[in-house]
Write a protein that holds these residues in place. Structure first.
Motif, mmCIF file in Angstrom:
data_model
loop_
_atom_site.group_PDB
_atom_site.id
_atom_site.type_symbol
_atom_site.label_atom_id
_atom_site.label_comp_id
_atom_site.label_asym_id
_atom_site.label_seq_id
_atom_site.Cartn_x
_atom_site.Cartn_y
_atom_site.Cartn_z
ATOM 1 N N ASN A 1 31.400 35.940 65.834
ATOM 2 C CA ASN A 1 31.494 36.695 67.083
ATOM 3 C C ASN A 1 31.115 38.152 66.890
ATOM 4 N N GLU A 2 30.910 38.532 65.637
ATOM 5 C CA GLU A 2 30.605 39.921 65.326
ATOM 6 C C GLU A 2 29.135 40.230 65.616
ATOM 7 N N CYS A 3 28.889 41.453 66.026
ATOM 8 C CA CYS A 3 27.514 41.904 66.249
ATOM 9 C C CYS A 3 27.003 42.498 64.938
ATOM 10 N N TRP A 4 26.048 41.827 64.312
ATOM 11 C CA TRP A 4 25.525 42.242 63.013
ATOM 12 C C TRP A 4 24.347 43.182 63.214
ATOM 13 N N GLY A 5 24.507 44.431 62.803
ATOM 14 C CA GLY A 5 23.425 45.406 62.889
ATOM 15 C C GLY A 5 22.465 45.254 61.725
ATOM 16 N N LYS B 1 20.788 42.429 55.678
ATOM 17 C CA LYS B 1 19.947 42.885 54.566
ATOM 18 C C LYS B 1 19.660 41.738 53.603
ATOM 19 N N ARG B 2 20.689 40.938 53.296
ATOM 20 C CA ARG B 2 20.497 39.812 52.382
ATOM 21 C C ARG B 2 19.593 38.759 53.002
#
Length: 69
Positions: free
Chosen positions: A36-40, A47-48
């Motif tokens: 549910n998190e917004c990944w910047g 990055k990975r």
């Protein structure tokens, strides 16, 4: 396109690295999708994912020659 020269052992190791990167990429994309998190773009997971995509794209289906040991 350059040609990679492998022993059979090196070719097996290379194939295992590619397969491992693909599995890790699938797992990370799944985590990212189900979260549910917004990944910047600056997050470690993104990055990975980018690193793995680059590694796979740079090394996918290489032309190679097997050499004797």
């Amino acid at each position: 396109m350059s040609v990679k020269i492998f022993t059979e052992y090196e070719k097996g190791y290379f194939d295992a690295e590619i397969n491992s990167a693909k599995r890790e990429l699938e797992i990370l994309v799944g985590i990212r999708t189900e979260s549910n998190e917004c990944w910047g773009e600056d997050s470690i997971i993104v990055k990975r994912v980018r690193e793995l995509e680059k590694f796979i794209n740079d090394n996918n289906n290489p032309r190679f020659i097997l050499r004797g040991e």
